[in-house]
Scaffold this motif. Structure first.
Motif, PDB file in Angstrom:
ATOM      1  N   ILE A   6       5.071  26.433  -5.033  1.00  0.00           N
ATOM      2  CA  ILE A   6       5.525  26.501  -6.424  1.00  0.00           C
ATOM      3  C   ILE A   6       6.346  25.242  -6.672  1.00  0.00           C
ATOM      4  CG2 ILE A   6       6.780  27.822  -8.162  1.00  0.00           C
ATOM      5  CD1 ILE A   6       6.389  30.292  -6.315  1.00  0.00           C
ATOM      6  N   MET A   7       5.946  24.461  -7.660  1.00  0.00           N
ATOM      7  CA  MET A   7       6.539  23.155  -7.915  1.00  0.00           C
ATOM      8  C   MET A   7       7.341  23.177  -9.215  1.00  0.00           C
ATOM      9  SD  MET A   7       4.487  19.524  -7.894  1.00  0.00           S
ATOM     10  CE  MET A   7       3.554  19.880  -9.410  1.00  0.00           C
ATOM     11  N   THR A   8       8.630  22.842  -9.120  1.00  0.00           N
ATOM     12  CA  THR A   8       9.518  22.791 -10.282  1.00  0.00           C
ATOM     13  C   THR A   8      10.327  21.492 -10.213  1.00  0.00           C
ATOM     14  OG1 THR A   8      11.308  23.961  -9.136  1.00  0.00           O
ATOM     15  CG2 THR A   8       9.718  25.320 -10.353  1.00  0.00           C
ATOM     16  N   LEU A   9      11.114  21.232 -11.243  1.00  0.00           N
ATOM     17  CA  LEU A   9      11.962  20.035 -11.243  1.00  0.00           C
ATOM     18  C   LEU A   9      13.357  20.306 -10.694  1.00  0.00           C
ATOM     19  CD1 LEU A   9      11.102  18.099 -14.524  1.00  0.00           C
ATOM     20  CD2 LEU A   9      10.078  17.923 -12.256  1.00  0.00           C
ATOM     21  N   ASN A  10      13.711  21.587 -10.523  1.00  0.00           N
ATOM     22  CA  ASN A  10      14.959  21.947  -9.848  1.00  0.00           C
ATOM     23  C   ASN A  10      14.808  23.350  -9.280  1.00  0.00           C
ATOM     24  OD1 ASN A  10      16.191  24.009 -11.823  1.00  0.00           O
ATOM     25  ND2 ASN A  10      15.820  22.237 -13.154  1.00  0.00           N
ATOM     26  N   PHE A  11      15.666  23.706  -8.333  1.00  0.00           N
ATOM     27  CA  PHE A  11      15.525  24.994  -7.642  1.00  0.00           C
ATOM     28  C   PHE A  11      16.088  26.172  -8.432  1.00  0.00           C
ATOM     29  CE2 PHE A  11      15.204  22.231  -3.775  1.00  0.00           C
ATOM     30  CZ  PHE A  11      13.896  22.596  -3.447  1.00  0.00           C
ATOM     31  N   GLU A  12      16.764  25.883  -9.553  1.00  0.00           N
ATOM     32  CA  GLU A  12      17.312  26.972 -10.379  1.00  0.00           C
ATOM     33  C   GLU A  12      16.296  27.453 -11.431  1.00  0.00           C
ATOM     34  OE1 GLU A  12      19.213  23.978  -9.896  1.00  0.00           O
ATOM     35  OE2 GLU A  12      19.941  25.053  -8.133  1.00  0.00           O
ATOM     36  N   ILE A  18      10.067  33.075  -9.675  1.00  0.00           N
ATOM     37  CA  ILE A  18       9.635  32.448  -8.424  1.00  0.00           C
ATOM     38  C   ILE A  18       9.962  33.336  -7.223  1.00  0.00           C
ATOM     39  CG2 ILE A  18      10.101  30.474  -6.900  1.00  0.00           C
ATOM     40  CD1 ILE A  18      10.289  28.795  -9.545  1.00  0.00           C
ATOM     41  N   ASP A  19      11.132  33.968  -7.230  1.00  0.00           N
ATOM     42  CA  ASP A  19      11.485  34.905  -6.152  1.00  0.00           C
ATOM     43  C   ASP A  19      10.510  36.090  -6.128  1.00  0.00           C
ATOM     44  OD1 ASP A  19      13.601  33.264  -5.578  1.00  0.00           O
ATOM     45  OD2 ASP A  19      15.145  34.596  -6.392  1.00  0.00           O
TER      46      ASP A  19
END
Length: 367
Positions: A6-12, A18-19
């Motif tokens: 899963i690709m995002t620009l930040n982990f938040e 996502i969880d």
């Protein structure tokens, strides 16, 4: 076990979603990873990110190869990190050893150009790019009310309503869930404010459509479509987004609320309800196939449909990275279905013989 990234620009970003996906990944034969495009080492092609442990049911920092399946949930802004990530994602999309769930859509103006040659053309508000404030002034002289919006915008960001009165020009937008109005005494003052805005980012111009309800609140229909475990398009749900009184946006990020589509449609006259449902079915049936035939393969789309006071339906926006708030607020029981959907479609792709999925990937980053 397939690697699912899963690709995002930040982990938040979208943490609960996502969880939820990660917690169900092992049941679909997937090992789940979460990473940023900028965390890929260009020399080793290893990624510094997070790996989900199904045993401990939590994320661990880890280094790993680029996953073979990627679910792109990157939302780009004007910041330097976004600008850094865009070419990396384009490079990933060009690789034959990586499968993206969906390749996204081009900007609003390119999308408009594609759909105007299709059977859905009658449902599109006329759109034109803006290079100079004089084009806005000309449109206001003819139409009196217009909307301008960023070509690459999302979540209602940067949308302005302009109305020409006898001597003044009224401009309205929504920021931080508040309606902000400005009155310009003449076209010169308007252009002094507007031209820098147009110079900073590309904008498009559309006629203003009367899409408010009896309480003068803007509203639209949000529909979520996804592909199932057989690669078949299905409707996950739809709801009515309602904005603030006197506002121009129905987006939830702008403070909008949601009601169930069935509740809303049951209040319509029988003939009106039948007409709207028939028109919606026509749009839903045709749109995903047109997009995939003309642009690129997709996994999901969010469609925003406006209903004018004369009953006409308008396709306001199409988003290949849609949210799920509207659907979940109207049907909370769908949560697990929505968590499973990317994994099941990823599993289908990994088993499918159809590898000819890449097309115009460089144009499809934003939506």
């Amino acid at each position: 076990m397939k690697t699912f990234g899963i690709m995002t620009l930040n982990f938040e970003s979208e943490a609960l979603y996502i969880d939820g996906i990660a917690a169900l990944s092992q049941s679909c034969g997937m090992e789940c990873f979460h990473f940023l495009p900028s965390s890929i080492n260009p020399l080793t092609q290893q990624v510094q990110g997070r790996r989900y442990s199904a045993i401990e049911q939590r994320w661990f920092d880890d280094e790993f190869p680029i996953p073979v399946l990627i679910y792109d949930r990157c939302f780009y802004g004007d910041d330097e990190h976004s600008k850094q990530c865009i070419p990396i994602v384009s490079w990933l999309k060009s690789r034959n050893d990586i499968t993206f769930l969906g390749f996204g859509l081009p900007n609003k103006l390119e999308l408009y150009g594609t759909l105007t040659t299709s059977r859905l053309a009658p449902y599109l508000p006329h759109s034109q790019s803006i290079k100079d404030c004089s084009e806005v002034v000309s449109a206001l002289t003819k139409q009196k009310k217009i909307i301008i919006k960023p070509i690459n915008g999302s979540q209602g960001y940067g949308i302005y309503y302009l109305k020409k009165n006898d001597k003044t020009i009224h401009v309205k937008t929504e920021k931080n869930k508040k309606i902000i109005s400005r009155i310009f005494p003449n076209e010169t003052k308007l252009c002094q404010w507007l031209q820098p805005l147009i110079n900073f980012r590309p904008y498009l111009l559309q006629p203003y459509l009367e899409l408010s309800n009896a309480a003068s609140k803007p509203f639209d229909i949000r529909i979520l479509l996804q592909k199932d475990e057989q690669g078949v398009w299905v409707e996950r749900g739809k709801g009515i987004r309602i904005g603030n009184t006197g506002g121009i946006l129905s987006n939830l990020s702008a403070g909008g609320s949601v009601i169930d589509f069935s509740t809303w449609s049951s209040s319509l006259p029988p003939a009106g309800k039948e007409y709207i449902c028939s028109e919606l079915n026509f749009i839903i049936t045709n749109l995903p196939y047109i997009l995939e035939r003309e642009i690129s393969p997709l996994f999901e789309i969010g469609i925003d449909i406006g209903v004018a006071k004369n009953g006409a339906l308008w396709i306001l926006d199409v988003n290949s990275k849609p949210g799920r708030k509207v659907v979940l607020q109207t049907d909370p029981d769908l949560k697990e279905t929505l968590f499973l959907a990317p994994l099941l479609y990823g599993k289908y792709l990994s088993q499918s013989e159809n590898k000819e999925r890449k097309s115009n990937y460089e144009k499809t980053l934003y939506h």
